[in-house]
Design a protein around this motif. Sequence first.
Motif, PDB file in Angstrom:
ATOM      1  N   THR A 600      40.677  33.700  44.161  1.00 40.45           N
ATOM      2  CA  THR A 600      41.903  33.777  43.984  1.00 40.45           C
ATOM      3  C   THR A 600      42.546  32.420  43.311  1.00 40.45           C
ATOM      4  O   THR A 600      43.387  32.526  42.349  1.00 40.45           O
ATOM      5  CB  THR A 600      42.789  33.916  45.399  1.00 40.45           C
ATOM      6  OG1 THR A 600      42.092  35.113  45.938  1.00 40.45           O
ATOM      7  CG2 THR A 600      44.032  33.908  45.470  1.00 40.45           C
ATOM      8  N   ASP A 601      41.888  31.536  43.779  1.00 42.89           N
ATOM      9  CA  ASP A 601      42.557  30.130  43.264  1.00 42.89           C
ATOM     10  C   ASP A 601      42.264  29.960  41.675  1.00 42.89           C
ATOM     11  O   ASP A 601      42.939  29.289  41.071  1.00 42.89           O
ATOM     12  CB  ASP A 601      41.865  29.032  43.991  1.00 42.89           C
ATOM     13  CG  ASP A 601      42.249  29.030  45.529  1.00 42.89           C
ATOM     14  OD1 ASP A 601      42.322  30.228  45.988  1.00 42.89           O
ATOM     15  OD2 ASP A 601      41.742  27.933  46.373  1.00 42.89           O
ATOM     16  N   ALA A 603      41.830  32.468  39.655  1.00 41.66           N
ATOM     17  CA  ALA A 603      42.512  33.516  38.970  1.00 41.66           C
ATOM     18  C   ALA A 603      44.220  33.102  38.876  1.00 41.66           C
ATOM     19  O   ALA A 603      44.693  33.588  37.508  1.00 41.66           O
ATOM     20  CB  ALA A 603      42.439  34.786  39.526  1.00 41.66           C
ATOM     21  N   ALA A 604      44.605  32.472  39.830  1.00 39.20           N
ATOM     22  CA  ALA A 604      46.042  32.241  39.663  1.00 39.20           C
ATOM     23  C   ALA A 604      46.456  31.053  40.290  1.00 39.20           C
ATOM     24  O   ALA A 604      46.126  30.778  41.458  1.00 39.20           O
ATOM     25  CB  ALA A 604      47.039  33.367  40.427  1.00 39.20           C
ATOM     26  N   ARG A 605      46.894  30.198  39.594  1.00 36.48           N
ATOM     27  CA  ARG A 605      47.153  28.582  39.944  1.00 36.48           C
ATOM     28  C   ARG A 605      48.151  28.580  41.181  1.00 36.48           C
ATOM     29  O   ARG A 605      48.172  27.620  41.715  1.00 36.48           O
ATOM     30  CB  ARG A 605      47.794  27.876  38.872  1.00 36.48           C
ATOM     31  CG  ARG A 605      46.850  27.841  37.676  1.00 36.48           C
ATOM     32  CD  ARG A 605      47.546  26.979  36.246  1.00 36.48           C
ATOM     33  NE  ARG A 605      48.287  25.998  36.773  1.00 36.48           N
ATOM     34  CZ  ARG A 605      47.786  24.594  36.740  1.00 36.48           C
ATOM     35  NH1 ARG A 605      46.371  24.459  36.383  1.00 36.48           N
ATOM     36  NH2 ARG A 605      48.445  23.540  37.242  1.00 36.48           N
ATOM     37  N   THR A 606      48.942  29.589  41.332  1.00 31.81           N
ATOM     38  CA  THR A 606      50.010  29.574  42.595  1.00 31.81           C
ATOM     39  C   THR A 606      49.308  29.885  43.715  1.00 31.81           C
ATOM     40  O   THR A 606      50.071  29.656  44.598  1.00 31.81           O
ATOM     41  CB  THR A 606      51.056  30.530  42.003  1.00 31.81           C
ATOM     42  OG1 THR A 606      50.458  31.992  41.969  1.00 31.81           O
ATOM     43  CG2 THR A 606      51.940  30.238  40.959  1.00 31.81           C
ATOM     44  N   ARG A 607      48.131  30.252  43.675  1.00 29.36           N
ATOM     45  CA  ARG A 607      47.253  30.702  45.060  1.00 29.36           C
ATOM     46  C   ARG A 607      46.348  30.004  45.526  1.00 29.36           C
ATOM     47  O   ARG A 607      45.692  29.423  44.722  1.00 29.36           O
ATOM     48  CB  ARG A 607      46.919  32.248  44.667  1.00 29.36           C
ATOM     49  CG  ARG A 607      47.954  33.237  44.620  1.00 29.36           C
ATOM     50  CD  ARG A 607      47.194  34.607  44.165  1.00 29.36           C
ATOM     51  NE  ARG A 607      48.443  35.529  44.223  1.00 29.36           N
ATOM     52  CZ  ARG A 607      48.430  36.564  43.710  1.00 29.36           C
ATOM     53  NH1 ARG A 607      47.407  36.929  43.079  1.00 29.36           N
ATOM     54  NH2 ARG A 607      49.476  37.370  43.606  1.00 29.36           N
ATOM     55  N   MET A 608      46.424  29.650  46.828  1.00 37.21           N
ATOM     56  CA  MET A 608      45.541  28.819  47.550  1.00 37.21           C
ATOM     57  C   MET A 608      44.884  29.610  48.706  1.00 37.21           C
ATOM     58  O   MET A 608      45.661  30.048  49.551  1.00 37.21           O
ATOM     59  CB  MET A 608      46.047  27.620  47.915  1.00 37.21           C
ATOM     60  CG  MET A 608      46.621  26.707  46.899  1.00 37.21           C
ATOM     61  SD  MET A 608      45.181  25.542  46.277  1.00 37.21           S
ATOM     62  CE  MET A 608      46.019  24.497  45.244  1.00 37.21           C
ATOM     63  N   PRO A 664      44.301  41.828  39.485  1.00 37.15           N
ATOM     64  CA  PRO A 664      43.072  42.489  38.900  1.00 37.15           C
ATOM     65  C   PRO A 664      41.716  41.231  39.016  1.00 37.15           C
ATOM     66  O   PRO A 664      40.831  41.855  39.061  1.00 37.15           O
ATOM     67  CB  PRO A 664      43.319  42.254  37.242  1.00 37.15           C
ATOM     68  CG  PRO A 664      44.372  41.303  37.198  1.00 37.15           C
ATOM     69  CD  PRO A 664      45.210  41.391  38.443  1.00 37.15           C
ATOM     70  N   TYR A 665      42.019  40.208  39.428  1.00 36.06           N
ATOM     71  CA  TYR A 665      41.125  39.204  39.537  1.00 36.06           C
ATOM     72  C   TYR A 665      40.034  39.625  40.767  1.00 36.06           C
ATOM     73  O   TYR A 665      38.862  38.995  40.961  1.00 36.06           O
ATOM     74  CB  TYR A 665      41.645  37.830  39.692  1.00 36.06           C
ATOM     75  CG  TYR A 665      42.357  37.723  40.694  1.00 36.06           C
ATOM     76  CD1 TYR A 665      42.241  37.477  42.043  1.00 36.06           C
ATOM     77  CD2 TYR A 665      43.863  37.724  40.520  1.00 36.06           C
ATOM     78  CE1 TYR A 665      43.103  37.601  42.993  1.00 36.06           C
ATOM     79  CE2 TYR A 665      44.903  37.591  41.402  1.00 36.06           C
ATOM     80  CZ  TYR A 665      44.237  37.508  42.773  1.00 36.06           C
ATOM     81  OH  TYR A 665      45.445  37.498  43.598  1.00 36.06           O
ATOM     82  N   THR A 666      40.621  40.429  41.602  1.00 37.12           N
ATOM     83  CA  THR A 666      40.002  40.831  42.838  1.00 37.12           C
ATOM     84  C   THR A 666      38.905  42.160  42.458  1.00 37.12           C
ATOM     85  O   THR A 666      38.192  42.432  43.421  1.00 37.12           O
ATOM     86  CB  THR A 666      40.932  41.398  44.169  1.00 37.12           C
ATOM     87  OG1 THR A 666      41.581  42.561  43.544  1.00 37.12           O
ATOM     88  CG2 THR A 666      41.851  40.231  44.236  1.00 37.12           C
ATOM     89  N   ASN A 667      38.842  42.351  41.256  1.00 37.33           N
ATOM     90  CA  ASN A 667      38.062  43.294  41.206  1.00 37.33           C
ATOM     91  C   ASN A 667      36.448  43.033  41.096  1.00 37.33           C
ATOM     92  O   ASN A 667      36.104  41.969  40.486  1.00 37.33           O
ATOM     93  CB  ASN A 667      38.102  43.869  39.540  1.00 37.33           C
ATOM     94  CG  ASN A 667      37.433  45.278  39.278  1.00 37.33           C
ATOM     95  OD1 ASN A 667      37.270  46.144  40.261  1.00 37.33           O
ATOM     96  ND2 ASN A 667      37.189  45.385  37.989  1.00 37.33           N
ATOM     97  N   ASP A 668      35.850  43.522  42.210  1.00 34.21           N
ATOM     98  CA  ASP A 668      34.423  42.921  42.465  1.00 34.21           C
ATOM     99  C   ASP A 668      33.712  44.303  43.196  1.00 34.21           C
ATOM    100  O   ASP A 668      32.990  43.839  44.219  1.00 34.21           O
ATOM    101  CB  ASP A 668      34.800  42.051  43.394  1.00 34.21           C
ATOM    102  CG  ASP A 668      33.290  41.324  43.797  1.00 34.21           C
ATOM    103  OD1 ASP A 668      32.507  41.292  42.968  1.00 34.21           O
ATOM    104  OD2 ASP A 668      33.099  40.337  44.950  1.00 34.21           O
ATOM    105  N   PRO A 669      33.204  45.160  42.176  1.00 32.05           N
ATOM    106  CA  PRO A 669      32.744  46.183  42.866  1.00 32.05           C
ATOM    107  C   PRO A 669      31.156  45.878  43.268  1.00 32.05           C
ATOM    108  O   PRO A 669      30.300  46.892  43.878  1.00 32.05           O
ATOM    109  CB  PRO A 669      32.779  47.404  41.891  1.00 32.05           C
ATOM    110  CG  PRO A 669      32.911  46.694  40.415  1.00 32.05           C
ATOM    111  CD  PRO A 669      33.658  45.583  40.944  1.00 32.05           C
ATOM    112  N   ASN A 670      30.482  44.560  42.618  1.00 35.64           N
ATOM    113  CA  ASN A 670      29.197  44.446  42.936  1.00 35.64           C
ATOM    114  C   ASN A 670      29.125  43.554  43.893  1.00 35.64           C
ATOM    115  O   ASN A 670      28.036  42.916  44.315  1.00 35.64           O
ATOM    116  CB  ASN A 670      28.413  43.864  41.691  1.00 35.64           C
ATOM    117  CG  ASN A 670      28.726  44.819  40.568  1.00 35.64           C
ATOM    118  OD1 ASN A 670      28.283  46.144  40.768  1.00 35.64           O
ATOM    119  ND2 ASN A 670      29.149  44.506  39.273  1.00 35.64           N
TER     120      ASN A 670
END
Length: 772
Positions: A600-601, A603-608, A664-670
């Motif tokens: 998350t951090d 992919a998006a600078r606003t997120r921690m 979209p950065y959470t896409n992690d099917p593997n």
Amino acid sequence: MQQPFFKRSSVQLAACAATAAALVACGGSGDDLPPSRSAGLVYGTPTVAAAATGGSTVSVAVLTRDGMKTISTAPVSTEVATALQAQLAPGDLVDWIPGATADQAAAAPDPAQTFNVLMSKGSATAAQFDMSRYGVEVSRHEGAPGPMVAAGWVYGKTPGTITVGDGGLVKADMAGRAYDTPIKRYEETFQVARDVKVFAVDTSDYAKSAASDYASIPVTANYDYSTTSRQAAYLLFDRNHERADKAKVVAIWYFTPQSTSDGKPVWDVPTLSPLLADKGNDPVSGQPYVAINATGVTAAPYTRSTEPFEMVKDTLYFVGDNEVSSYILKADMGTPNDKSDDKIIKIDAGWANSGYQYWKNMELLGIDPRSVTDLWLTHGHGDHYGTVVEQLRMMDNVGKKLTLWGSKEDTTGIQSDLQGNSWNIAPALPASETEIRARTTEFYKFDQWYEFGNVRIMVIFSPGHTPGSTNMLFQVKNPVDGKFVTFGYHGGYGFNGMERPTATNGWRRLAWQHGFSYLQQKLEVDFVAPQHANHFPIVEVYQALKAYNRDPANANKQLTMLDALRSKVFDSPVVAGQSITSEFANQLEKRRSVVSYKATDNAARTRMSLETSGPFKPGRENGLVNVRATVLDDARIVQGFVGAQNKNPLIPLLADGMPTTLDPYTNDPNGYYVQVSIDVQDPLYKGYLPEGYTQFSPGMGTSITYQGGPIESTHAERGTYHPPEVLRTVRLASLQDAQKVLARIVKGGTYTISLTPASEIVVPADPAQTFQ
Ligand SMILES: [Zn+2]
């Protein structure tokens, strides 16, 4: 598209035929109008004057059916007069009890209701729409519903009729197959009385408002979305909704300068939907249709309108818009052959400006919005309670009861959790929502089934999005096969305000993560009933289904929503004959990963994330090494988020699934995790974040003193040291590794594990040694 004005039920017809007295009430001669309040549009600022007989009177300039009047009240207390003065503003459509003369308002039984404000035009540019028979009407008076009111853009006019509507126009289905007649989402044509009173209302300077005439009312040029100048009007009828077939428009207030619309295309599916990717470019803006983010619903409600649909035959319906959901459940109360005790349960109430759409959607499904018996709210945000007051008014107008349900936590705040800990946490419902608060008479009991015969509902307390957010499960008996299917309604759309830890949101970040894992771990859910149509593609699934069913090649193989909705993620691995990931668990995983993971951090600078920035559960700031813990369930493998939701090759438009642009950065099917309900022998942590707990946040580089709040203590279940946690391993790079971890775990067994500061179970080089 002209709607039939009034569908009288056979029951009412029978009642009309039964007695001579009823014949009078049901006759159509025009002399059967019940007494009603007068209505008019305020165009001046009210004044207060001392009355000769004591008290005060309020006078206000109003454009009424009887002309331009200054209406004066009977003497009221000075306190009430001041309140009435504050209540009335130019542009308000108001009603009052007619006095002895046309410029007097009689005393109301409750002086505060000498005037009721029905709609407010003000100087707002926001579009306002109101169906004639539903929504805003003149207030009930002397036992009768008040005359109808309508609002919209003027789209047509003949000497005897006027047509109003919104900006929703759909020419083809999602497969591009044209409709014979374009669908106008909201449009009604009304009879106009010969002596209709017409006013040109100047919203830039209300004092310049003036009497006008019917011939002078401008008509919006055409339906093209690029036509941005639109003629808005309020309309008043001579009858109430019971006699809509006989009703005529007796007053019209049209607004100058003209309204503007946004000039953007409108679709049945959510803005930015992948289903728009093949639709080409907008000739007006030159932008690809798929890239155009529609104007928000508060300014332009029609941008989010969509058609309603049935999800389970005769029982569960979607009646929301293409952004926020609202559902109808028809409950037979266990007496399927006795309609007298049936309940119509509405779940959530959408955006305030969009009521007309929801009423329209219900009407299209054959459900009178006034037949709703119970309204259940998931949480105290305006996109879910927006039409509650309008619904209550509609019920008040016809003298029917509506039971309003909500979470105590979002209505009055959190005073205690289910483990008995005391809190003093403010509710999410704004203080200004006094009517909703006053009329919410039922607070949810959590974690138990409410039984309504063919419908069951369970509510789960899941703070995070708000302090009192709830999730719901709907169990619905499918009349086709008599079997119950379960829908998961996950509460809370946005991560807004929780992107990084603050003093006030710390406990909610932890509770939010816990809520997702808890739902994944404890509940078996067949299908997703999303709370927002751009979190899970429920509207797109329906539109894709509709396009499929409209294809002549499929005439003999029609499908239903239960065929179109996937229960399991199509591409999820199969273990022991079972696909391991449900669409519901997958949707939860998307939201859970947003709060949890370091990705998350990046992919998006606003997120921690919790991993980098906490808060961490107290006492685990440096993790826990070799702690004993008892496994309380069978544990399960959780797959990382699979981006293509509801992939369903049965239906061409769903063949690749619906990847939404959110997160979209959470896409992690593997990625894989082993998740377990577990009783950790950790005496420092109590299942909540204590009030005033100070902790260093590595990601933020500073210490934060947190407000306290419940986490696992939102449930009544007891563990040895604190309520059981639902914990999972750190990310595993393969399904095989996850299976190695899982193979070592037996329900009831006590193991030695280690935890990271974010309470993730450490996986050693040999995954089989995770639980020792
Ligand atoms: Zn919300």
